[in-house]
Design a protein around this motif. Structure first.
Motif, PDB file in Angstrom:
ATOM      1  N   THR A 134       0.877  -1.571  -0.362  1.00  0.00           N
ATOM      2  CA  THR A 134      -0.182  -0.067  -0.211  1.00  0.00           C
ATOM      3  C   THR A 134       0.900   1.454   0.358  1.00  0.00           C
ATOM      4  OG1 THR A 134      -0.139   0.376   2.454  1.00  0.00           O
ATOM      5  CG2 THR A 134      -1.785  -0.970   1.323  1.00  0.00           C
ATOM      6  N   LYS A 135       0.483   2.534  -0.630  1.00  0.00           N
ATOM      7  CA  LYS A 135       0.690   3.760  -0.146  1.00  0.00           C
ATOM      8  C   LYS A 135       1.607   4.321   1.036  1.00  0.00           C
ATOM      9  CE  LYS A 135      -0.535   8.299   0.291  1.00  0.00           C
ATOM     10  NZ  LYS A 135      -1.822   9.027  -0.326  1.00  0.00           N
ATOM     11  N   ILE A 152       1.580   8.852  -6.125  1.00  0.00           N
ATOM     12  CA  ILE A 152       0.723   8.438  -5.707  1.00  0.00           C
ATOM     13  C   ILE A 152      -0.247   8.560  -6.047  1.00  0.00           C
ATOM     14  CG2 ILE A 152       0.323   6.480  -4.925  1.00  0.00           C
ATOM     15  CD1 ILE A 152       2.619   5.839  -3.499  1.00  0.00           C
ATOM     16  N   ASP A 153      -0.439  10.120  -5.637  1.00  0.00           N
ATOM     17  CA  ASP A 153      -2.263  10.137  -5.429  1.00  0.00           C
ATOM     18  C   ASP A 153      -2.417  10.248  -6.764  1.00  0.00           C
ATOM     19  OD1 ASP A 153      -1.916   9.780  -2.607  1.00  0.00           O
ATOM     20  OD2 ASP A 153      -1.686  12.091  -2.167  1.00  0.00           O
ATOM     21  N   ILE A 205      -3.826   7.416  -9.077  1.00  0.00           N
ATOM     22  CA  ILE A 205      -4.545   6.649  -9.015  1.00  0.00           C
ATOM     23  C   ILE A 205      -5.813   8.065  -9.010  1.00  0.00           C
ATOM     24  CG2 ILE A 205      -6.140   6.816  -7.142  1.00  0.00           C
ATOM     25  CD1 ILE A 205      -4.027   5.847  -5.343  1.00  0.00           C
ATOM     26  N   THR A 250      -4.897   1.162  -9.681  1.00  0.00           N
ATOM     27  CA  THR A 250      -5.057   1.022  -8.265  1.00  0.00           C
ATOM     28  C   THR A 250      -4.314   1.578  -7.949  1.00  0.00           C
ATOM     29  OG1 THR A 250      -3.827  -0.774  -8.791  1.00  0.00           O
ATOM     30  CG2 THR A 250      -6.091  -0.320  -9.729  1.00  0.00           C
ATOM     31  N   GLU A 251      -4.303   1.917  -6.258  1.00  0.00           N
ATOM     32  CA  GLU A 251      -3.158   2.069  -5.223  1.00  0.00           C
ATOM     33  C   GLU A 251      -2.090   1.160  -5.516  1.00  0.00           C
ATOM     34  OE1 GLU A 251      -4.045   2.825  -1.248  1.00  0.00           O
ATOM     35  OE2 GLU A 251      -2.947   2.833  -0.259  1.00  0.00           O
TER      36      GLU A 251
END
Lengths: 105, 184
Positions: B2-3, B33-34, B37, B42-43
């Motif tokens: 995950t992030k 990452i944001d 998305i 996907t994350e």
């Protein structure tokens, strides 16, 4: 592809992408990873180094979605450096092409 | 990954980077990452495309290391190679004055740990005692609680002291290296 080779080329690409327009991190990284297969995360250390060396200036600007974005702007020194890199690249690739053509005949 | 896992891992790998710069680096990746998305990844994908935190940290480290190298070169251009006399001097000094106390204190720590461990396992004896003898259960309970708590506290304190002792040794070692290298 050879890692060192790719790094040099990556530096060139990053500088070229900012020549006409300031770009923010994701935009810059994405436009490269669209064409060349890279681990996207490795572009940021490069951006950081180029900024430290004075080839980029950074500033924050508001965006429509989400928090402000960090933009990279090519400085005068950056422009000169880019010109030098492009020239070196063209000489280099011309020589490599020549060698390939001679060798593959 | 995950992030948050990615950011935590990167943060951990960059401990030696000054806080301000580290935060700046992390915020670059968080923003990336944001954005990824927002653009439909996907994350998980967004994080995977970045590559491993280790690769990134290595990449950043190269610059940190070379910065340091070019800095120290300027300072010590007159100094060529490690100083053999400093080395022999330090060796002699350490053999005479340092080795003894260090071995002694290390021994003391082993003793302290053994004592803490003994306190921690004492409750076992009380529990056995409970079955073999007619000890009042309340008394046994308090004895168990007391010895165990004491042992645990003892262990915490010993751990704390041991940590400082190790830090001290580490610092002293670095001092030695610096002296021998001649940057002092």
């Amino acid at each position: 592809m050879n890692v060192q080779f790719k790094k040099g080329a990556l530096e060139l690409c990053v500088l070229v992408f900012t020549l006409k327009k300031d770009r923010y991190g994701y935009e810059l990284v994405h436009s490269i990873s669209d064409k060349i297969q890279i681990a996207e995360g490795t572009v940021y250390p490069l951006l950081r180094r180029l900024t430290k060396e004075g080839y980029f200036a950074t500033y924050l600007a508001e965006s429509n979605e989400g928090p402000p974005r960090k933009y990279y702007q090519l400085t005068k020194a950056g422009r000169e450096y880019l010109e030098q890199l492009v020239q070196e690249w063209q000489q280099f690739s011309a020589s490599v092409n020549e060698i390939i053509e001679e060798g593959m005949d | 990954m995950t992030k948050q896992q990615f950011l935590n891992e990167l943060n951990r790998l960059l401990v030696q980077v000054p806080e301000g710069e580290r935060k700046d680096i992390l915020s670059d990746y968080e923003a990336h990452i944001d954005s990824a998305i927002e653009n439909g990844k996907t994350e998980e994908e967004a994080v995977a495309d970045l590559g491993s935190p280790k690769t990134i940290a290595d990449e950043l480290d190269v610059f940190v290391a070379t910065d340091k190298l070019s800095g120290s070169k300027k300072e010590t251009t007159t100094n060529v190679g490690p100083n053999i006399f400093a080395f022999l001097g330090m060796l002699l000094f350490n053999l005479i004055f340092i080795i003894g106390p260090v071995v002694g204190v290390t021994g003391a720590f082993i003793g302290l740990y053994a004592a803490a461990f003994a306190c921690l396992i004492t409750p076992v004896a009380f529990i056995i005692n409970l079955f073999t003898h007619d000890t009042p259960i309340l008394l046994a309970f308090f004895l168990i609680l007391a010895t165990f708590s004491f042992g645990y506290l003892f262990l915490l304190v010993t751990n704390f002291l041991a940590k400082w002792f190790l830090k001290l040794i580490h610092w002293y070692w670095k001092l030695n290296v610096k002296i021998v290298k001649g940057s002092y």
